[in-house]
Design an enzyme around this catalytic site. Structure first.
Site, short mmCIF file in Angstrom:
data_model
loop_
_atom_site.label_atom_id
_atom_site.label_comp_id
_atom_site.label_asym_id
_atom_site.label_seq_id
_atom_site.Cartn_x
_atom_site.Cartn_y
_atom_site.Cartn_z
N HIS A 21 0.84 -1.20 0.00
CA HIS A 21 0.00 0.00 0.00
C HIS A 21 0.88 1.25 0.00
CE1 HIS A 21 -3.50 -2.31 1.79
NE2 HIS A 21 -2.50 -3.03 2.28
N TYR A 22 0.31 2.38 -0.42
CA TYR A 22 0.88 3.65 0.00
C TYR A 22 -0.04 4.25 1.05
CZ TYR A 22 -2.01 6.23 -3.58
OH TYR A 22 -3.01 6.75 -4.36
N THR A 23 0.56 5.13 1.89
CA THR A 23 -0.26 5.73 2.95
C THR A 23 -1.23 6.76 2.39
OG1 THR A 23 1.56 7.28 3.33
CG2 THR A 23 1.42 5.36 4.80
N GLU A 55 2.45 -0.81 4.65
CA GLU A 55 2.13 0.57 4.27
C GLU A 55 3.43 1.30 3.98
OE1 GLU A 55 -0.55 2.38 3.72
OE2 GLU A 55 -2.21 1.17 4.55
N HIS A 81 -2.48 -3.31 -3.40
CA HIS A 81 -3.84 -3.18 -2.89
C HIS A 81 -4.83 -3.04 -4.05
CE1 HIS A 81 -6.59 -1.11 0.35
NE2 HIS A 81 -6.94 -2.35 0.10
N ASP A 111 -3.75 2.14 -4.94
CA ASP A 111 -2.40 2.15 -4.37
C ASP A 111 -1.71 0.79 -4.51
OD1 ASP A 111 -4.38 1.34 -2.30
OD2 ASP A 111 -2.69 1.27 -0.93
ZN ZN Z 1 -4.09 0.44 0.50
#
Ligand code: ZN
Length: 246
Positions: free
Chosen positions: A31-33, A96, A137, A147
């Site tokens: 994921h990215y935040t 993340e 994700h 993301d």
């Molecule tokens: Zn995500």
């Protein structure tokens, strides 16, 4: 509550947001935040009210935090699907990666990607996660999430043996197939995407759900154009990927 880190390089910052894991780990989800600062993202992931979390949090400088023990089910994927699995949170480790998201699609720093790669190698080795099950994700929550983005350097991970990747077949200007089309070519595309793991309807009609899955595939594997149309490059890249996995 604190705990010993599963990844020796990680510093523990415990999140209260986790539950019982109901499956063995077989997926790794990146994921990215998607928030302006690392601090705001970390606060959210550790806030009981937010009811979200991930196992790991990788800062831009490459430092790694562990928020949830790997033995527990973190709450990062939400409603998701991959290859028949609908409880992706139970079957996965979630990472993340600090990045502002599509609002500022700048490159991920090299130190951060090196840290993500090393972490992924360690997690995949300990849980015997296959490269093709290291996913975005956006691969598992196709209609909801984009993301870690088409600007995420999947090739760097693949070069280290983490995740499956092929050089995308170059884009040229054929229209291919897309929304509104129907027939055997659409059904063949849907079957190939479903065989790879995507949650796509197989009925020979290029509907909105199919376009979203094609866009998710492009975002990960053919990032030069993310438009939801299955042009020749998209179809050929999917075929290369399927051959590589076999
Ligand atoms: Zn995500």
């Amino acid at each position: 509550m604190t705990f010993a880190p599963d990844y020796p390089e990680a510093r523990v910052v415990a999140s209260p947001n986790h539950g019982e894991r109901l499956r063995p780990v077989s997926l790794l989800i990146l994921h990215y935040t998607g928030m302006p600062t690392a601090e705001s993202a970390l606060a959210l992931l550790c806030s009981a009210e937010a009811e979200v979390s991930a196992h790991y949090f990788v800062n831009e400088d490459g430092s790694v935090l562990q928020l949830v023990p790997e033995a527990r089910r973190a709450w990062h994927a939400g409603k998701s699907f991959w290859a028949g699995e609908t409880d992706v949170n139970s079957a996965s480790i979630g990472i993340e990666i600090v990045h502002p998201g599509h609002a500022d699609p700048r490159p991920y720093p090299e130190a951060q990607i090196a840290a993500v790669t090393a972490l992924c190698r360690d997690v995949c080795a300990r849980h015997a996660i296959r490269p093709e099950r290291v996913l975005a994700h956006s691969d598992v929550a196709v209609s909801r999430k984009i993301d870690p983005g088409e600007f995420f350097p999947w090739g760097a991970l693949a070069a280290a043996g983490v995740s499956l990747h092929v050089a995308p077949v170059p884009v040229w200007n054929d229209a291919g197939i897309g929304p509104g089309d129907a027939g055997p070519a659409v059904e063949a595309l849907q079957r190939d995407l479903a065989a790879y793991g995507y949650g796509v309807p197989v009925g020979g009609v290029y509907d909105e759900a199919t376009a979203q899955v094609v866009a998710a595939f492009q975002r990960h594997f053919r990032p030069g154009r993310v438009d939801g149309r299955a042009d020749a490059s998209t179809i050929a890249t999917l075929e290369k990927l399927r051959v590589r996995r076999a």
